[in-house]
Design an enzyme around this catalytic site. Structure first.
Site: not given
Length: 371
Positions: A83, A85, A218, A223
Site C-alpha cells: 500500500d 500514501e 492510513h 493497510d
C-alpha cells in the site's frame, strides 16, 4: 431540466439560443435519459435547427477480468501485499510519501517492509488530514528512486497485490529513472467485488469489518497487513468453491455489474434512425436490467448495439481521461482510445475543480492532460 435534475435550462431554450447564434445543429446529451427529445424535436422544427439525438451514458466496463497477469499463481505461493500514501491522486504531478508491504506464504506473514518517501512534492494540509503524514515526517526519508529500489528488492519476483491496485501501481510501477517492475499484479478490490457480490461496499474498512480484522487506517504497512489478512480470508472461502489460483478467479466473473464499480461517462450520438432505435434499447436495458443508483450500460452492450451510433470519450469522468489522470502508459491510452469514434477535449474551466481539490497543482497540468 430533463437531465435527472442536473440541468436548469429547457431544451427548447437551448435550441432557440443556438438558432440566435446561427448554429445549424445542436446535440442533446442528458445524463442517462432521453426525456428531452420530444421538446427538442419541436424546437428544432420551429427554429430550423437540426437536432442530434444523444445521451451521456454511464458505462460500466464488464469486460475486465479479475486477474490478467502473465503467469498463474497459487493462493499459497509467496505473495507481496503493498500500500502507498501519496501527495495527491495524479502520478503525473504528485509523489509517494510512504510505502508499506507484507510478504505472505501459505496464508502466513513472513516479512514486512516500510519506508517514508521524500518525493520533493509539497504535502498539503488536506493530505496530512487524510494520511497523517506531514512534511516534517518525510524530510529525512529516502528519495523516490532509493525507496523504490528498496521496495523492488523486497518484492523480488513475487506477484504484487494492492487494494484498488491501479492507483498504487500507477505511482510505483511507472518507470522511475530505470526502475522497472515486471511483477504480475492482483487487485484485492476486484477479488472482493467478484467474490462478495452481496456486499454494498468493498472499501478496505468495510471488508475489515466484515472479516473482523483490526484496521489502523492510513498507515501504509497497516493497510497492507489488513489487506493481506482479508485476502487470506477470501482465499480460504474461494478454495471451498474449488478455486485455488489467480487465473481461477476469472471463473467468478468480474462482478462489475453487481456492485459499486464506478461507471465512466460516455457520449452516444445517433447518426440515423437505426442509431436512435439502438439508443432506446440501451436506455431501456440501463434502467430495467442494470440500474444501480444510476442507469448503467455495460460496455459489451454498447459494442452489441453500436450500429448507427457515434461514441465519444466524454468529460474527465470518461474512461480515457481517467486513464490519463492515472498516468497509464501510451500503449494503454491507445488501447482505451481505440474504442471511441472521437475524443472530447473540454475547456479548462470544466476541470478547474481539480485545482481546488488538490488533484493537480496548476492549470498547465490540465493543459498537458488535454495535449
Amino acid at each position: 431540466t430533463m437531465s435527472a435534475k442536473d440541468a436548469v435550462t429547457s431544451a427548447s431554450a437551448y435550441v432557440a439560443q443556438a438558432a440566435k447564434w446561427g448554429h445549424k445543429a445542436i446535440a442533446i446529451t442528458d445524463h442517462g435519459v432521453v426525456q428531452a427529445f420530444p421538446e427538442a424535436a419541436g424546437a428544432g422544427k420551429q427554429h430550423g435547427v437540426k437536432i442530434i439525438y444523444g445521451m451521456e451514458a454511464y458505462m460500466v466496463d464488464d469486460g475486465v477480468q479479475v486477474y490478467s497477469g502473465e503467469a498463474d499463481h497459487g493462493f499459497d505461493d509467496e505473495i507481496v501485499v503493498f500500500d502507498i500514501e501519496t501527495t495527491g491522486l495524479s502520478p503525473a504531478t504528485c509523489g509517494i510519501t510512504e510505502i508499506g508491504a507484507v510478504k505472505i506464504k501459505n496464508g502466513e506473514e513472513t516479512g514486512a517492509f516500510h519506508t517514508f518517501v521524500n518525493s520533493g512534492k509539497f504535502i498539503s494540509e488536506k493530505i496530512t488530514e487524510l494520511t497523517g503524514i506531514t512534511q516534517d515526517m518525510v524530510k529525512d526519508a529516502p528519495d523516490t528512486l532509493t525507496a523504490l529500489l528498496a521496495f523492488k528488492e523486497f518484492l523480488g519476483d513475487a506477484p504484487a497485490v494492492a487494494h484498488n491496485a491501479a492507483f498504487d501501481t500507477s505511482f510505483v510501477f511507472t518507470n522511475h529513472e530505470g526502475v522497472e517492475f515486471a511483477n504480475d499484479v492482483l487487485d484485492s478490490l476486484a477479488v472482493a467485488r467478484a467474490h462478495l457480490v452481496e456486499m454494498k461496499s468493498h472499501k478496505l474498512n468495510k471488508l475489515a469489518e466484515h472479516y473482523k480484522i483490526p484496521l489502523e487506517h492510513h498507515r501504509a504497512v497497516n493497510d497492507a497487513r489488513a489487506t493481506a489478512q482479508i485476502l487470506v480470508k477470501m482465499f480460504e472461502e474461494l478454495k471451498e468453491k474449488g478455486i485455488s489460483t489467480f487465473a481461477g478467479l476469472n471463473e467468478l466473473g468480474s462482478g462489475a455489474l453487481s456492485n459499486k464499480a464506478r461507471p465512466y461517462h460516455t457520449i452516444l450520438l445517433c447518426k440515423n434512425k437505426t442509431g436512435l432505435v439502438n439508443l432506446y434499447r440501451l436506455v431501456s436495458y440501463a434502467h430495467l436490467e442494470f440500474f444501480h443508483k444510476r442507469p448503467r450500460i455495460p460496455k459489451s452492450y454498447i459494442k452489441k448495439y453500436r450500429e448507427g451510433l457515434i461514441v465519444g470519450s466524454a468529460c474527465e469522468q470518461g474512461e480515457l481521461y481517467r486513464a490519463v489522470l492515472a498516468g497509464e502508459s501510451d500503449a494503454t491510452l491507445k488501447k482505451v482510445a481505440s474504442f471511441y469514434d472521437y475524443l472530447e477535449i473540454q475547456p479548462l474551466g470544466n476541470n478547474r475543480f481539480m485545482l481546488r481539490d488538490g488533484t493537480v497543482p496548476d492549470e498547465e497540468t490540465l493543459r498537458e492532460f488535454n495535449r
